[in-house]
Write a protein that holds these residues in place. Structure first.
Motif, PDB file in Angstrom:
ATOM      1  N   LEU A  93       0.838  -1.187   0.000  1.00  0.00           N
ATOM      2  CA  LEU A  93       0.000   0.000   0.000  1.00  0.00           C
ATOM      3  C   LEU A  93       0.880   1.246   0.000  1.00  0.00           C
ATOM      4  N   ALA A  94       2.002   1.149   0.721  1.00  0.00           N
ATOM      5  CA  ALA A  94       2.910   2.294   0.820  1.00  0.00           C
ATOM      6  C   ALA A  94       3.387   2.719  -0.565  1.00  0.00           C
ATOM      7  N   LEU A  95       3.767   1.734  -1.361  1.00  0.00           N
ATOM      8  CA  LEU A  95       4.266   2.035  -2.704  1.00  0.00           C
ATOM      9  C   LEU A  95       3.134   2.584  -3.572  1.00  0.00           C
ATOM     10  N   GLU A  96       1.963   1.996  -3.390  1.00  0.00           N
ATOM     11  CA  GLU A  96       0.800   2.430  -4.162  1.00  0.00           C
ATOM     12  C   GLU A  96       0.495   3.914  -3.915  1.00  0.00           C
ATOM     13  N   ARG A  97       0.631   4.336  -2.673  1.00  0.00           N
ATOM     14  CA  ARG A  97       0.371   5.737  -2.338  1.00  0.00           C
ATOM     15  C   ARG A  97       1.379   6.643  -3.029  1.00  0.00           C
ATOM     16  N   LEU A  98       2.647   6.220  -3.024  1.00  0.00           N
ATOM     17  CA  LEU A  98       3.676   7.037  -3.671  1.00  0.00           C
ATOM     18  C   LEU A  98       3.438   7.114  -5.179  1.00  0.00           C
ATOM     19  N   GLU A  99       3.062   5.981  -5.760  1.00  0.00           N
ATOM     20  CA  GLU A  99       2.771   5.972  -7.196  1.00  0.00           C
ATOM     21  C   GLU A  99       1.619   6.934  -7.494  1.00  0.00           C
ATOM     22  N   ALA A 100       0.647   6.972  -6.581  1.00  0.00           N
ATOM     23  CA  ALA A 100      -0.486   7.880  -6.775  1.00  0.00           C
ATOM     24  C   ALA A 100       0.003   9.328  -6.814  1.00  0.00           C
ATOM     25  N   VAL A 101       0.887   9.663  -5.893  1.00  0.00           N
ATOM     26  CA  VAL A 101       1.411  11.033  -5.857  1.00  0.00           C
ATOM     27  C   VAL A 101       2.178  11.340  -7.143  1.00  0.00           C
ATOM     28  N   ALA A 102       2.923  10.332  -7.629  1.00  0.00           N
ATOM     29  CA  ALA A 102       3.717  10.543  -8.837  1.00  0.00           C
ATOM     30  C   ALA A 102       2.819  10.652 -10.075  1.00  0.00           C
ATOM     31  N   SER A 103       1.654  10.012 -10.020  1.00  0.00           N
ATOM     32  CA  SER A 103       0.835   9.893 -11.226  1.00  0.00           C
ATOM     33  C   SER A 103       0.040  11.149 -11.550  1.00  0.00           C
ATOM     34  N   THR A 104      -0.182  12.016 -10.580  1.00  0.00           N
ATOM     35  CA  THR A 104      -0.996  13.186 -10.871  1.00  0.00           C
ATOM     36  C   THR A 104      -0.572  14.385 -10.037  1.00  0.00           C
ATOM     37  N   THR A 105      -0.792  15.566 -10.592  1.00  0.00           N
ATOM     38  CA  THR A 105      -0.565  16.770  -9.787  1.00  0.00           C
ATOM     39  C   THR A 105      -1.899  17.406  -9.452  1.00  0.00           C
ATOM     40  N   ASP A 106      -2.978  16.654  -9.705  1.00  0.00           N
ATOM     41  CA  ASP A 106      -4.313  17.135  -9.383  1.00  0.00           C
ATOM     42  C   ASP A 106      -4.565  16.935  -7.888  1.00  0.00           C
ATOM     43  N   GLY A 107      -4.484  18.027  -7.167  1.00  0.00           N
ATOM     44  CA  GLY A 107      -4.620  17.957  -5.720  1.00  0.00           C
ATOM     45  C   GLY A 107      -5.969  17.420  -5.265  1.00  0.00           C
ATOM     46  N   PHE A 108      -7.015  17.686  -6.033  1.00  0.00           N
ATOM     47  CA  PHE A 108      -8.334  17.193  -5.655  1.00  0.00           C
ATOM     48  C   PHE A 108      -8.388  15.677  -5.724  1.00  0.00           C
ATOM     49  N   LYS A 109      -7.802  15.161  -6.791  1.00  0.00           N
ATOM     50  CA  LYS A 109      -7.776  13.721  -6.966  1.00  0.00           C
ATOM     51  C   LYS A 109      -6.966  13.085  -5.828  1.00  0.00           C
ATOM     52  N   LEU A 110      -5.823  13.678  -5.527  1.00  0.00           N
ATOM     53  CA  LEU A 110      -4.984  13.140  -4.465  1.00  0.00           C
ATOM     54  C   LEU A 110      -5.673  13.180  -3.108  1.00  0.00           C
ATOM     55  N   SER A 111      -6.408  14.245  -2.864  1.00  0.00           N
ATOM     56  CA  SER A 111      -7.034  14.279  -1.545  1.00  0.00           C
ATOM     57  C   SER A 111      -8.167  13.269  -1.443  1.00  0.00           C
ATOM     58  N   GLU A 112      -8.778  12.910  -2.583  1.00  0.00           N
ATOM     59  CA  GLU A 112      -9.749  11.806  -2.566  1.00  0.00           C
ATOM     60  C   GLU A 112      -9.056  10.513  -2.135  1.00  0.00           C
ATOM     61  N   ILE A 113      -7.915  10.256  -2.767  1.00  0.00           N
ATOM     62  CA  ILE A 113      -7.169   9.041  -2.455  1.00  0.00           C
ATOM     63  C   ILE A 113      -6.729   9.074  -0.998  1.00  0.00           C
ATOM     64  N   ASP A 114      -6.237  10.228  -0.594  1.00  0.00           N
ATOM     65  CA  ASP A 114      -5.786  10.418   0.771  1.00  0.00           C
ATOM     66  C   ASP A 114      -6.900  10.112   1.762  1.00  0.00           C
ATOM     67  N   LEU A 115      -8.066  10.668   1.470  1.00  0.00           N
ATOM     68  CA  LEU A 115      -9.209  10.482   2.346  1.00  0.00           C
ATOM     69  C   LEU A 115      -9.588   9.027   2.498  1.00  0.00           C
ATOM     70  N   GLU A 116      -9.460   8.301   1.398  1.00  0.00           N
ATOM     71  CA  GLU A 116      -9.823   6.896   1.455  1.00  0.00           C
ATOM     72  C   GLU A 116      -8.900   6.139   2.397  1.00  0.00           C
ATOM     73  N   LEU A 117      -7.666   6.613   2.482  1.00  0.00           N
ATOM     74  CA  LEU A 117      -6.689   5.871   3.262  1.00  0.00           C
ATOM     75  C   LEU A 117      -6.514   6.387   4.687  1.00  0.00           C
ATOM     76  N   ARG A 118      -6.877   7.641   4.877  1.00  0.00           N
ATOM     77  CA  ARG A 118      -6.624   8.214   6.190  1.00  0.00           C
ATOM     78  C   ARG A 118      -7.733   7.955   7.156  1.00  0.00           C
ATOM     79  N   ARG A 119      -7.390   7.985   8.409  1.00  0.00           N
ATOM     80  CA  ARG A 119      -8.424   7.958   9.403  1.00  0.00           C
ATOM     81  C   ARG A 119      -9.135   9.293   9.383  1.00  0.00           C
ATOM     82  N   GLU A 120     -10.438   9.230   9.435  1.00  0.00           N
ATOM     83  CA  GLU A 120     -11.235  10.441   9.312  1.00  0.00           C
ATOM     84  C   GLU A 120     -10.877  11.488  10.355  1.00  0.00           C
ATOM     85  N   GLY A 121     -10.637  11.015  11.553  1.00  0.00           N
ATOM     86  CA  GLY A 121     -10.326  11.950  12.630  1.00  0.00           C
ATOM     87  C   GLY A 121      -9.169  12.848  12.244  1.00  0.00           C
TER      88      GLY A 121
END
Ligand code: ADP
Ligand code: MG
Length: 720
Positions: free
Chosen positions: A625-653
């Motif tokens: 998963l760690a590598l997958e997250r980094l690949e996600a960051v490398a794959s786009t500079t669209d901050g909105f898209k990244l924060s969607e991905i981030d949200l899916e992985l982060r604890r809501e709190g």
């Protein structure tokens, strides 16, 4: 949901209630009932004794084989030693000076035993385990049902275990009067929900898995509905409030500032600027969220709004989440305004750690109205601070948006001031609606002209040739006259990686990103680079959070002036650093940083007319998963898209930032990405109810529930 507000000590007794308050922050019966299981376990998940790990928390089902009491040699006291077996393996339980437990724990009895395993005399043992014995005479049928009973596993502490919580919950539920229904009946029918009473009982004491699932769905809806109804109600109330309209003058500070700008505003900055100017000109307070990509120029938009208010004779306060950020904002606003304008506006900084004399001077400037733009931390909320005429609050909420936080400063104006909230990272619509459902939203999408964009690559540390290439690349950029950042997750050898935000669930962090070697530390990395064949000869600087402010400031100034080629640092450079000549960023142990954090970090390069390059070094294994997250960051500079991905992985709190700001705004069962649809549904349901019954006089219990939520928010505010 209307839950009893009675204190826990009335039901659980003083000692238990104290422990629950201290270790879990649960004070009332309602608090406890809203402490929902993290998950449910079945017997299948229990650990067989034969495979038991050492030094970990385990739960086993076993029979008691024998019970022995021993004296401790040469000392007063005794040890009660109990051997248990699950058929395959045996282990022992030990209790010191608790011989009386032999009355409960008799050979032949079966039970659940939980604790942390250790080794003593070559034997695996549980010292002072928590236990629950099975009923002595249990029919086979019942035993089977009992064994299939989902066991709720609660978020617990080492002192207050999940079992203690389960037991306390049992006591509370046994005496709980039926809960009143606050949700309108038509909504319960429309969505096929359980009654509130049923749902609360079944989430804690399900007889079958489907029961807790139905209960959870119902409670999720409750949560989404209450949240949206609260936000919509606030929005209605706010829209009806009175505020002082503020309009810029034709030859005022805003006009002077715009004329002095060395660049043109982007189309987005102009459009959003107009939206804000329109809001400010109205006799009702603005409640607007300004979001946009890193580097899209939000600060400038906020500053221009402050200048409108200054033109109209009012004051503006910019509230930053930390001392460092407040100082950075202050410095950058001073730079942007220029010396003369900053002086004319009485630009003032107020933070908690300022020397008393300086603070006093700042307070005087603020109360006299000489300070028209004030930058500060939460110190601005303190009672001692009074404003001459507070017209606008800009909240730089960073990652810490709490619905309650904004309220505090509002009370400082004669009339409620206008409020502009900035988020440092773009947030997806679902989150915007969840947390900022009471705000209008403005978005900056484009970056100021001349930006060449950033390319990001993941570099695997397993490949030494690639790593060597990283430093050669850095050297090439420096040879071309540019500069580089090197970011490390920690400062030196023995500190925790406190500055990074590992942002996954505890469980995932353990699996995916457990470091196999010490994490890169800024001090050591700076040293090592000095003997690196590619970059050893370059001018290398070091900056981190433990340096004195003057030292940091001077290193930063050296770097900004081009007298350093490489700046090795921790995430102190995350925000507010603006060195257009820096074009490369190397992030070490990149998997230790959050997705949004990496996006924010790389926003520091490629700010000038040259393309930016970000290299994420990581030893993360393939297919993690760690590598997958980094690949996600490398794959786009669209901050909105990244924060969607981030949200899916982060604890809501963590996303909502309410872990620090305390309880009420933290989502309990909702997850904004997963439950996006539910949240939207609940929002339109809430809008429908409020449209038909704006004062909720036909829904008194719902009104009471929402009032309670507002009250809790106020309380949180008072605490923060
Ligand atoms: P954000 O806060 O959205 O990340 P900033 O407000 O910090 O972005 O702006 C980043 C940099 O871009 C700053 O140095 C700022 O002066 C500059 N900037 C802002 N607007 C423009 C513009 N229209 N043209 C050129 N540079 C701009
Ligand atoms: Mg900024």
């Amino acid at each position: 949901m209307l839950l009893p507000t009675e204190n826990l000590d009335r039901v659980l007794g003083d000692r238990t209630a104290k422990a629950f308050a201290k270790h879990l922050g649960l004070k009332t019966v309602g608090d406890l009932l809203e402490h929902f299981p993290r998950r449910y376990s079945t017997r299948g998940e229990l650990t067989p004794i034969a495979q038991i790990p050492i030094g970990e928390a385990v739960t086993v089902v076993a029979d008691i084989q024998d019970v022995r009491e021993r004296r401790i040699k040469g000392k007063a006291g005794s040890i009660l030693e109990i051997r248990i077996t699950d058929g395959d393996g045996t282990m022992s339980l030990t209790f010191f000076n608790q011989a009386w437990r032999a009355k409960d724990l008799k050979p032949g009895m079966r039970g659940l035993f939980a604790g942390k395993t250790s080794i003593y005399n070559g034997q695996i043992q549980l010292a002072h385990p928590d236990y629950e014995l099975f009923p002595e005479s249990i029919a086979d049928e019942d035993a089977k049902a009992w064994a299939e009973l989902p066991i709720p596993i609660y978020p617990a502490s080492s002192v207050v275990t999940t079992w203690m919580i389960q037991r306390a919950m049992g006591i509370v539920l046994d005496t709980l009067a039926p809960l009143e229904e606050s949700l309108p009946k038509e909504l319960i029918a429309r969505h096929g929900l359980l009654s509130a009473d049923d749902a609360v009982r079944k989430i804690h004491r399900p007889a079958k898995a489907h029961e807790w699932m139905a209960a959870r769905d119902t409670l999720r809806y409750h949560e989404a509905f209450s949240l949206q109804a609260t936000l919509l109600k606030r929005k209605r109330l706010a829209a009806a409030e009175e505020s002082t309209p503020r309009v810029a003058t034709a030859d005022g500070v805003l006009a002077a500032f715009d004329a002095s700008l060395p660049f043109n505003l982007t189309a987005g900055q102009i459009a959003v600027g107009n939206e804000i100017a329109d809001d400010l000109a109205r006799p009702h307070p603005m409640h607007r969220l300004l979001q946009g990509e890193v580097g899209s120029g939000k600060t400038l938009v906020a500053l221009r709004a402050m200048l409108v208010v200054a033109d109209a004779g009012g004051q503006s306060a910019l509230l930053a989440p930390t001392e460092v950020l407040a100082s950075q904002h202050f410095a950058s606003i001073e730079r942007t305004l220029g010396h003369d304008l900053a002086k004319r506006l009485g630009l003032t900084l107020l933070t908690g750690q300022m020397p008393a004399a300086e603070k006093k001077r700042a307070l005087l400037q603020i109360v006299s109205g000489k300070a028209q733009i004030i930058v500060g931390t939460h110190a601005l909320i303190a009672e001692a601070v009074s404003f001459f005429d507070l017209g606008l609050i800009v909240v730089d909420e960073q990652h810490r948006f709490g619905v309650e936080q904004r309220e505090a400063l509002r009370l400082k104006g004669k009339l409620p001031p206008h409020v502009l909230t900035m988020t440092a990272t773009p947030i997806p619509r679902t989150l915007a609606v969840t947390v900022f459902g009471d705000l209008e939203v403005s978005t900056l999408t484009e970056l100021p002209g001349g930006r060449r964009g950033i390319t990001t690559h993941v570099v695997r540390e397993q490949n030494p040739a690639q790593v060597a290439r990283v430093w050669a690349r850095v050297a090439e950029e420096v040879a071309a006259g540019r500069q580089a950042f090197v970011v490390c997750p920690r400062i030196d050898g023995d500190d925790a990686p406190e500055e990074a935000q590992p942002d996954l669930d505890d469980e995932t962090v353990e699996d995916a990103t457990k470091p196999k070697r010490p994490l890169a530390a800024a001090v050591a990395v700076a040293e090592a680079l000095r003997s690196n064949p590619s970059v050893g000869k370059l001018r290398i600087g070091l900056m981190h959070g433990r340096q004195a402010t003057e030292e940091k400031t001077s290193v930063m100034a050296e770097f900004a002036a081009g007298r350093l080629d490489i700046l090795v640092s921790t995430t102190v450079i995350e925000v507010g650093v603006d060195v257009p000549n820096a074009t490369v960023m190397v992030v070490l142990d990149a998997e230790r940083f959050g997705i949004s954090q990496l996006h924010q970090l790389r926003g520091r390069v490629g700010r000038g007319g040259h393309a930016g390059l970000c290299l994420l070094l990581s030893a993360a294994e393939d297919a993690t998963l760690a590598l997958e997250r980094l690949e996600a960051v490398a794959s786009t500079t669209d901050g909105f898209k990244l924060s969607e991905i981030d949200l899916e992985l982060r604890r809501e709190g963590d996303v909502l930032g309410s872990t620090q700001s305390g309880g009420r705004s933290a989502l309990k069962l909702l997850r904004v990405v997963r439950d996006a649809e539910l949240i939207q549904t609940a929002r339109s349901d809430a809008a429908e109810i409020l449209a038909a019954d704006p004062t909720l006089e036909r829904h008194p219990l719902l009104a009471a529930d929402l009032a309670r939520i507002d009250e809790a928010a106020q309380e949180n505010l008072a605490k923060s």
